[in-house]
Design an enzyme around this catalytic site. Structure first.
Site, mmCIF file in Angstrom:
data_model
loop_
_atom_site.group_PDB
_atom_site.id
_atom_site.type_symbol
_atom_site.label_atom_id
_atom_site.label_comp_id
_atom_site.label_asym_id
_atom_site.label_seq_id
_atom_site.Cartn_x
_atom_site.Cartn_y
_atom_site.Cartn_z
ATOM 1 N N SER A 350 0.801 -1.224 0.000
ATOM 2 C CA SER A 350 0.000 0.000 0.000
ATOM 3 C C SER A 350 0.825 1.260 0.000
ATOM 4 O O SER A 350 0.309 2.338 -0.303
ATOM 5 C CB SER A 350 -0.946 0.008 1.198
ATOM 6 N N HIS A 393 -15.774 0.154 1.202
ATOM 7 C CA HIS A 393 -15.698 1.475 1.813
ATOM 8 C C HIS A 393 -16.827 2.395 1.390
ATOM 9 O O HIS A 393 -16.931 3.530 1.820
ATOM 10 C CB HIS A 393 -14.363 2.137 1.440
ATOM 11 N N CYS A 406 -8.077 2.315 0.681
ATOM 12 C CA CYS A 406 -9.061 1.575 -0.100
ATOM 13 C C CYS A 406 -8.430 1.012 -1.369
ATOM 14 O O CYS A 406 -7.921 1.755 -2.209
ATOM 15 C CB CYS A 406 -10.240 2.491 -0.476
#
Lengths: 656, 382
Positions: A350, A393, A406
């Site tokens: 991420s 989300h 997300c």
């Protein structure tokens, strides 16, 4: 004159005895003038022999003394002057604040000079008693030196303690031929902290001897084997001194001549701040974690911390590491021998969303207001890519996408960008190439492009692969220092510096030989606004209600950061297991990268914990510890905040 | 008749005093003093071990030199002619000493044997060379040379040589024994030999060489075993000695390192630096100039000895003078060639120059005899 007269007299007087018939009877020798003359002729001949030999000897003298005189005079000098080399103290290593990291101390070795080829059993017993070792140990050392020239001293023991030195010095007269030799030895003031960075010394090996300057290195010398000790060997080494002595034919010292003092090596001042380094490593070691911690000054590229865990045990390397200890390190699943700061390549996970976000903004695919709906999964063709949050989300903007990490948002952006556009941003942020930091065996990581795949696998790029790339999985690989530099670029608004470890190199007289100067590798212009937007997302990730990096929060200082969880394998058999039940080597890697203060960034910190599972829980607290050490003064001024570890939602991305 | 001769001689000796001054060999004495002074200076340097005093070696050699010169003055006062017969008595005495040394004295330095006289350690192999020269000169002087000597006539002198030769050989002092053989060869080549004799001797010589070669090989093998047993025990092998000697001499260059400034000798690189290798120290400290000066004096002294032979009044005088010159000459040449690296190491000193009382005394007596012959170059009757 006299001669002429004599000769005349001789001839005159020689006649009468011959003529006189009475005389011959009284002379024993037959007086035969012919024979006398014959012998005298031969005498004259023999003088020619004598003169010939005289000429031969003079000719030989001419050859030896005049013609070859120069050769013999140098032979004579070599004959009588011998020297021993005196090891110079290596340069010291200091940290940014001038704290001593590595210095030297004198160590005392016991050596035996074999003045008279005989081995005194009494002496061996005595010295073994003083050194508190078996007699056989001493004898083995002596035996090893049999066959070397007699004037080579034999080392009987290394680095003995003061009391033993005192005993030997006091009993000097009873211990003929025993001497104390003083040799500088490395002292590591911070123990094993920063061990990968500093490196260690070892005895020079055949290959290094071959490669090195024969005037500088000799068999038995110590040489930097790793880290800065190796890379800055030329600066640290110093120059050997020489003790000249006049020796006799057996090589024993007759008198000391003027020698050359050894010249200390230059001192290194590092950009590293050992308090930060200690903060980083302490936590890693305490929790038995493997991984890397890097901290840099975002506006200069100075590396403040570069830690790789587990630490190397430097004391094991002193005097050569045993093969057993070496094998143990090779077998350790936490790979202590690898400097994970530059040699560990991990999927950036991420943390890579920073790249995707910048690329999306830069290429006009998204604006800060663009919202994407996250149902918890993303459909591409017949494949389903999941978001880490099963329920999804809902509708997310860039800010939320970054703070809550997300996946679906970035899948969408990535797919629209395509792999090559994504890659060009990654490259401008320093990914996919070596940073050029002063560390050995640096890996370049991987930023995949369609060309790259063609070259490497000779197949075309599939669009579906881009979707994994967008969240830092798939072919993506990065080293912790690359992620840290990328974070720094984001923090400083677009300048990629070469990370530097050296603040200054100073010679023993205090003259500065090298000094730090920021080295810009890349300027990413025109991205100021976009970077600001991404920074806001990262601020939210740490400080927001539902941010993933909440455990890096600091009281007075705004920290901005991004978590990451790098998948190691995708094995069905582990899918339903509890995380703790997954074998260590298949657990996910935990990332956290951050910078602070968010308003005016100074420092970027990146933490990678191998198989640490979750960035938020495993990596962020370590980054926080480093930041606390960095902002110690500023934090103390603020209120004394009792820190409570906030339970966080985990941000495990799932790619199916 | 015997009596008449004796009274005649005594009468001569009384008158001698006046002539002594007139015919005294000042040249030889001067050369002797010159060479001895250089030898002493060199000995002082090579054995000096710090401090204000010269070494014991120096004083010993100095006393022996002074004693020897006094002995020369005594020696010149009797007629060398007496040696024609007296020589055999001395020869017998030396043989007895050699037997005593060979069988009743322990070998000290491995090769040479000394007889300890308390104040002086006599090395009987040194006077052996001298008495051999005397008896050979005596023998050949009483023979008609005619067409040269036959092999049978050489048996007696060969036996005279062989007796001390064997006794010295068993010491075992190879160098001195070889010296005796060389002296014998010099003498028989000096007097005339028949061609047949030369042929026979040539064959004999070759077979002797073969014998020696085998003898040396044995020695060498023994050395090898010794070295094998104790490799660090003896770094002073022969090659080393010669190399060090060459380095010493060569590093002297044109003008030397200066008196007492030599390093090879003072630092013990040179083995035997005051005895057999004394000239290496000289070469190192005085260079080519000093070495040539020394050799010039030395060889002029030898040539002066030949001049004495040329002026001798009888065959014995010529033969004796020649033999004595050869005695000094061959030792000097062999020693110098060894020092300059042209011959292997053999234990032969440089007469007058190397430290060693027996050698010095023998050489001084030889020079005394030469002076004696020189002084009596005029005929007996005036």
């Amino acid at each position: 004159m006299g001669n002429v007269r004599n000769r005349r007299r001789k001839t005159e007087k020689k006649q009468p005895p011959l003529l006189d018939p009475a005389t011959p009877l009284t002379i024993i020798t037959p007086s035969d003038d012919a024979e006398l003359d014959f012998l005298k002729k031969r005498s004259l001949l023999s003088s020619a022999v004598i003169i010939t030999f005289f000429a031969l000897l003079v000719a030989r003298l001419w050859y030896l003394q005049i013609q070859e005189g120069e050769t013999y005079i140098s032979l004579a000098d070599n004959n009588r002057v011998r020297y021993v080399e005196v090891a110079p103290p290596r340069g010291n290593v200091y940290d940014r604040e001038g704290r001593e990291i590595v210095t030297n101390r004198p160590s005392f070795n016991v050596v035996l000079s074999r003045e008279d080829n005989r081995l005194d059993d009494e002496l061996v017993k005595k010295i073994a008693g003083i050194l508190d070792v078996e007699v056989t140990v001493i004898l083995d050392r002596i035996r090893k030196m049999v066959g070397t020239p007699g004037h080579f001293p034999i080392r009987l023991a290394e680095d003995i303690d003061w009391e033993k030195v005192a005993v030997i010095e006091n009993n000097n007269l009873d211990l003929p031929g025993i001497r104390i030799e003083v040799v500088p030895l490395r002292v590591y003031h911070y123990g094993n902290y920063a061990s990968h960075l500093i490196g260690y010394l070892g005895e020079i090996n055949a290959a290094e001897l071959e490669a090195g300057d024969p005037k500088v290195y000799k068999q038995g010398d110590q040489i930097g084997k790793m880290g800065l000790e190796k890379l800055y060997e030329d600066d640290l080494r110093g120059e050997k001194g020489r003790e000249y002595m006049e020796v006799n034919a057996l090589g024993f010292e007759q008198k000391a001549l003027k020698g050359v003092e050894p010249l200390s090596g230059s001192d290194l001042q590092l950009t590293i701040n050992m308090e930060l380094q200690r903060a980083a490593e302490e936590l890693m070691e305490q929790e038995n974690k493997a991984g890397a911690v890097v901290a840099v000054e975002v506006n200069s590229g100075r590396v403040l911390t570069a830690a790789s865990s587990p630490q190397l045990k430097l004391d094991e390397f002193i005097g050569g590491i045993s093969s057993k200890a070496w094998q143990a390190m090779l077998d350790d699943p936490r790979h202590p021998l690898i400097n994970k700061v530059v040699q560990g390549q991990y999927p950036p996970a991420s943390t890579y969303k920073i790249v995707t976000a910048l690329a999306g903004l830069g290429e006009g695919i998204i604006t800060p207001d663009t919202t994407i709906f996250c149902p918890g999964h993303f459909q591409f063709g017949n494949r389903t890519f999941r978001c880490w949050k099963k329920g999804g989300h809902g509708s997310v903007s860039l800010l939320r996408a970054l703070s809550e990490s997300c996946d679906v948002y970035f899948y969408t952006v990535g797919q629209k960008l395509g792999v090559d556009r994504l890659a060009s941003y990654a490259q401008r942020l320093g990914l996919g190439r070596k940073t050029g930091v002063d560390m050995e065996h640096e890996k370049s990581g991987v930023v995949p492009t369609s060309d790259w795949k063609k070259r490497k696998y000779n197949t075309k790029w599939y669009e579906g692969e881009t979707i994994s790339i967008a969240i830092g999985q798939g072919y993506d690989l990065a080293t912790p220092i690359q992620i840290c530099m990328m974070t720094a670029v984001l923090a400083n608004g677009g300048t990629l510096y070469r990370p530097s470890l050296i603040e200054s190199v100073r010679d023993p007289d205090g003259r500065v030989l090298k000094t730090f100067a920021p080295e810009v590798q890349e300027r990413f212009i025109g991205q100021g606004q976009n970077m600001k937007l991404v920074r806001e997302g990262l601020v939210e990730a740490v400080n927001g209600q539902r941010g993933t990096g909440k455990s890096a929060r600091l009281p007075n200082i705004t920290v901005a950061g991004k978590t990451g969880t790098g998948q190691v394998v995708r094995l069905k058999q582990y899918e339903h297991l509890e995380e703790e039940e997954i074998p260590y080597k298949y657990r996910d890697h935990a990332w956290f990268t951050c910078f602070a203060p968010a308003e005016n960034p100074e420092i970027a910190v990146t933490v990678l914990v191998e198989h640490g599972l979750h960035g938020g829980s495993a990596a962020a607290p370590i980054a926080r510890a480093v930041l606390e050490a960095y902002f110690k003064d500023r934090l103390a001024k603020g209120q004394d905040v009792a820190y409570v570890l906030v339970p966080t939602d985990d941000d495990a991305e799932g790619v199916n | 008749m015997e009596r008449t001769q004796n009274t005649q001689r005594r009468w001569q000796m009384l008158r001698f005093d006046r002539r002594l001054v007139h015919y005294f060999d000042w040249v030889m004495l001067l050369l002797l003093i010159l060479v001895s002074a250089m030898a002493l200076a060199n000995l002082f340097s090579s054995t000096w071990s710090g401090g204000p005093h010269a070494s014991l070696f120096f004083y010993k050699q100095l006393y022996i030199l002074l004693f020897g010169i006094a002995l020369i003055l005594l020696l010149v006062s009797f007629d060398y002619k007496e040696l024609e017969t007296l020589g055999f008595i001395f020869y017998g005495l030396v043989l007895l000493l050699l037997i005593y040394a060979g069988f009743f004295v322990e070998s000290i330095a491995g090769t040479q044997r000394w007889i300890d006289l308390g104040f002086f350690r006599l090395q009987p192999s040194e006077p052996a060379k001298l008495v051999l020269v005397i008896v050979l000169a005596s023998y050949f002087s009483r023979r008609e040379i005619g067409k040269g000597f036959g092999i049978l006539e050489l048996i007696k002198p060969a036996i005279l040589t062989l007796a001390p030769f064997v006794l010295i050989m068993i010491q075992p002092d190879l160098g001195t024994a070889m010296m005796l053989a060389i002296l014998f060869c010099s003498m028989i080549l000096f007097v005339k030999l028949r061609w047949s004799t030369i042929a026979i001797l040539g064959t004999l010589g070759i077979s002797t060489v073969v014998f020696f070669w085998k003898f040396l090989l044995k020695d060498y093998q023994r050395n090898r075993i010794e070295t094998f047993l104790n490799p660090e025990g003896d770094p002073m092998n022969q090659g080393y000695q010669i190399m060090q000697s060459k380095i010493a001499v060569g590093s002297g260059q044109a003008f030397g390192k200066g008196f007492m400034e030599g390093t090879q000798g003072h630092l013990h690189f040179l083995p035997e630096r005051h005895t057999d290798f004394a000239f290496s120290v000289w070469g190192e400290e005085w260079g080519f100039a000093g070495s040539v000066f020394f050799l010039g004096c030395y060889f002029f002294m030898l040539l002066w000895g030949i001049n004495i032979a040329l002026s001798a009044r009888d065959k014995f005088g010529v033969l004796l003078a020649f033999g004595l010159v050869m005695l000094i000459f061959w030792q000097a040449v062999i020693n110098l060639l060894m020092i300059m690296g042209l011959l292997p190491v053999v234990g032969i000193p440089l007469p007058l120059f190397s430290y060693g009382g027996s050698s010095l005394l023998t050489t001084l007596i030889s020079i005394g005899l030469l002076m004696n012959i020189r002084m009596r170059r005029f005929p007996l009757k005036g």
